[in-house]
Design a protein around this motif. Structure first.
Motif: not given
Length: 280
Positions: A247-254, A184-191, A193-197
């Motif tokens: 939190x990990x995704x957001x920290x990676x993007x930052x 179960x992956x939320x749309x926010x998590x997926x979006x 992750x794609x932004x990080x990629x």
């Protein structure tokens, strides 16, 4: 460049005399085993555990173990006759396919192909035809007593032969343990992750990658050889397996956000002061 094999490649009635050269080399650091007391290299002797005697290559035969402790012995003459039958055959391209149809898991090792005497024009023809068609050739070749399936393609204006595994040599991915089913992956998590990629996406440049471990080991070897003190770089922070995914995704993007896109604090507007010049 050392020639490993000479033969010919054919497609249809076109025959191309070629030479085979290794396209890659193993850069692993190789260590010798020494006797700790006197630093003499260790010899590995071939000993028969049943007869308890040392044996030579002349005393060794090849065999296939078809069940535990049961062998079929094969004579060198039998194997050589089979190899000779294959060596006499040209490497025939049996199919042309799109390289995108071949999953990278099948690829094994690469070899450069160069034209042998009288093969330059046919070599150039195949090279141009592959480029223009956007296809690669599928062929079979005998290398070191093994029949190999191979892809023939163009790399840097040179024909390259990539050996590929047969389907029964690739293990079934379904046998890999503990692979999760659809989570179960939320749309926010997926979006996110794609932004990080997207932020980490760049053109592939092999020159930017290096074997840092090998470089560190070679520095250690050189420091020991010269008697200098080895300086060890600070260890990188090891991420925890237990974390808040968002939190990990957001920290990676930052962390990966381009500096130019960093938000700037608004600057206060300067007040314009009009000075009146006094008359003398």
């Amino acid at each position: 460049m050392h020639t490993m094999w000479k033969g010919s490649i054919s497609f249809g009635l076109v025959n191309i005399p070629v030479k085979l050269h290794a396209a890659t080399e193993d850069k692993d650091i190789k260590f010798r085993s020494l006797h700790k007391k006197c630093h003499t290299p260790i010899k590995y002797e071939k000993v028969c555990p049943n007869c308890e005697i040392e044996i030579t290559n002349e005393d060794i035969v090849k065999a296939y173990e078809y069940t535990k402790g049961k062998y079929v012995v094969l004579e060198e003459e039998d194997l050589k006759s089979l190899e000779h039958e294959q060596d006499d055959k040209a490497v025939e391209i049996i199919d042309f396919v799109k390289i995108s149809d071949i999953d990278p898991i099948y690829f094994n090792r690469g070899y450069y192909l160069s034209p042998n005497e009288g093969g330059s024009k046919a070599y150039s023809l195949l090279r141009k035809a592959l480029v223009e068609s956007g296809k690669v050739g599928i062929a079979k070749i005998m290398i070191r007593s093994k029949e190999q399936l191979a892809v023939i393609r163009v790399y840097d204006n040179t024909l390259v032969m990539e050996t590929i595994h047969y389907p029964d040599e690739v293990r079934n991915a379904a046998d890999v343990p503990n692979v999760p089913s659809e989570s179960q992956i939320s749309k926010k998590e997926l979006d996110t992750a794609i932004l990080l990629i997207d932020q980490l996406t760049s053109e592939f440049n092999p020159e930017k990658y290096k074997d840092e471990y090998r470089e560190t080991v070679m520095n250690l070897i050189e420091s020991k050889r010269t008697g200098e003190k080895m300086v060890t770089p600070d260890s990188k922070e090891t991420p925890s397996n237990v974390m808040d995914l968002m939190a990990a995704l957001q920290a990676s993007i930052d962390r990966t956000k381009p500096e130019g896109k960093a938000k700037q604090k608004p600057t206060a507007k300067r007040k314009t002061v009009t000075r009146v010049k006094k008359n003398a």
